[in-house]
Write an enzyme that holds these catalytic residues in place. Structure first.
Site, PDB file in Angstrom:
ATOM      1  CB  CYS A 119      11.659 -63.539  99.489  1.00  0.00           C
ATOM      2  SG  CYS A 119      10.809 -65.116 100.139  1.00  0.00           S
ATOM      3  CG  HIS A 252       9.024 -60.483 100.338  1.00  0.00           C
ATOM      4  ND1 HIS A 252       8.611 -61.097  99.437  1.00  0.00           N
ATOM      5  CD2 HIS A 252       9.411 -61.151 101.226  1.00  0.00           C
ATOM      6  CE1 HIS A 252       8.219 -62.364 100.064  1.00  0.00           C
ATOM      7  NE2 HIS A 252       8.771 -62.347 101.010  1.00  0.00           N
ATOM      8  CG  ASN A 282       6.141 -64.948 101.390  1.00  0.00           C
ATOM      9  OD1 ASN A 282       6.795 -64.835 100.102  1.00  0.00           O
ATOM     10  ND2 ASN A 282       7.258 -65.092 102.334  1.00  0.00           N
TER      11      ASN A 282
END
EC number: 2.3.1.180
Length: 325
Positions: A119, A252, A282
Site C-alpha cells: 500500500c 492511503h 482499499n
C-alpha cells in the site's frame, strides 16, 4: 541550475463492476458469511468498491489510467522515458507489469520496472522517479499504482474481504526548473511482516502456503497512525513548512478511522483530507493516485497548492511525499 520534478498530469481507472456493501453482503450470505452495511461502514467508512473481471489484469487498469495521465500532461506515449508501476498483484510472476504496460502503451525502449511496497508502493515509486529525474536519468516519468486485490481475498473472512477493491491511478512526472516534489520520506520494518501478508508462493506449478490475504487489523491500525504522523512531520521539516501550510492531505485510503487519526495528530480538519475510501475501498498501491486524480479532476486540488501524500502497507512499509501541484 537546479533540477526538480513536477506532476503535470493525473489519471485513474476503475473496473465497471461496482459492488455496494448491500451487494457484497448478499454475495457473502450465499457463502454463509454474515455481515452488514452498518458493520462495514462503522468500522471502515467503506460503502462500495470495484472488482475487475477475471480477464482484466493490473496492466489493463494501469493502461487506462496511464493514457489519461499522459493526455492530461499534453504528451504522447513516445514522450515517456521512464515507467514505474507499483503493484502487489502483477499480471505474471515475470516479466514486470511495467514492461507489459509499456508494450500496451506503445512506449517501448525506456526503462520500465515494478516497485513492490504494497500500500506504500506509489509513495516509493514516486520517490524513485523523482530521484531519477533530479539526477538526469529521465525527463518524463510515468508512475502508476495498479491493483486487482480482489484476487487475493478470502471471502470466508468478513474482517478482510469487505475492505479491498481494484483500480489504478497514474501521474506523469516531468523535469522542471521550479520545485514540485519538495520532500519524501521512506521507511520499512520487516519485523512486522506477519501482520499484513499473503503467505504463499509458487513451486513446481503448485501453490505453497496460503495465497490469500491475512491481516491483524488491530496491530495494523496501532502501527499505522503513529508511523504516518512521523513521516508527515519528517517531510514538512525537510521542506521547511508547517502543518498549516498543507492545503490537502491525501492519505492511503485504507480505513476512515486511520485517516481521521492521522489528520487529528497533524491538527488538520477533515475538510482538508481527500476521502475516496467510501467509494473505492482499499485499493492498495492504487489508492493514493486514485484519490489524487479525483481531487484534481473535481477541482479540490489546484495548481500551486501543497499536497501531503502518505501511505502505509505490508512489509511493514510506510512513507510520505510533500509536493506543490
Amino acid at each position: 541550475m537546479s533540477r526538480y520534478s513536477r506532476i503535470t498530469g493525473t489519471g485513474s481507472s476503475l473496473p465497471p463492476r461496482r459492488l455496494t456493501n448491500a451487494d457484497l453482503v448478499a454475495e457473502l450470505a450465499d457463502r454463509g458469511v454474515e455481515t452488514s452495511d452498518q458493520w462495514i461502514v462503522e468500522r471502515t467508512g467503506i460503502r462500495a468498491r470495484h472488482f475487475a473481471e477475471r480477464d482484466v489484469g493490473s496492466s489493463d487498469l494501469g493502461l487506462e489510467a496511464a493514457r489519461k495521465a499522459i493526455d492530461a500532461a499534453g504528451l504522447q506515449p513516445a514522450d515517456i522515458d521512464l515507467i514505474i508501476v507499483a503493484t502487489s498483484t502483477p499480471d505474471m510472476v515475470f516479466p514486470s507489469t511495467a514492461c507489459i504496460l509499456q508494450n500496451k502503451l506503445g512506449a517501448n525502449g525506456c526503462p520500465a520496472f515494478d516497485v513492490q511496497a504494497v500500500c506504500s508502493g506509489f509513495i516509493y515509486a514516486l520517490t524513485v522517479a523523482d530521484a531519477m529525474i533530479r539526477s538526469g536519468g529521465a525527463r518524463r516519468a510515468l508512475v502508476v499504482g495498479s491493483e486487482v486485490f480482489s484476487r487475493l481475498l478470502d471471502f470466508n473472512d468478513r474482517t478482510t474481504c469487505v475492505l479491498f477493491g481494484d483500480g489504478a491511478g497514474a501521474v506523469v512526472l516531468e523535469a522542471s526548473e521550479t520545485p514540485g516534489i519538495l520532500a519524501s520520506d521512506l521507511h520499512a520494518d520487516g519485523r512486522h511482516v506477519g501482520i499484513l501478508c499473503v503467505p504463499g508462493n509458487v513451486y513446481g506449478g503448485q501453490v505453497l502456503g496460503d495465497p490469500l490475504l491475512k491481516m491483524d487489523g488491530q496491530a495494523v491500525f496501532k502501527l499505522a497512525v503513529g508511523v504516518l504522523d512521523k513521516a508527515a512531520r519528517s517531510v514538512l521539516e525537510k521542506a521547511g513548512l508547517k502543518e498549516s501550510d498543507v492545503d490537502w492531505l491525501i492519505p492511503h485510503q485504507a480505513n476512515i478511522r486511520i485517516m481521521q487519526g492521522t489528520a487529528k495528530k497533524l491538527g488538520l480538519p477533515m475538510d482538508k483530507v481527500v476521502v475516496t475510501v467510501d467509494q473505492h475501498g482499499n485499493t492498495s498501491a492504487a489508492s493514493i493516485p486514485l484519490a489524487l486524480d479525483h481531487a484534481v479532476r473535481t477541482g479540490q486540488a489546484r495548481p500551486g497548492q501543497n499536497l501531503l501524500l502518505e501511505g502505509v502497507g505490508g512489509g511493514f512499509t510506510w512513507g510520505a511525499v510533500l509536493l506543490t501541484l
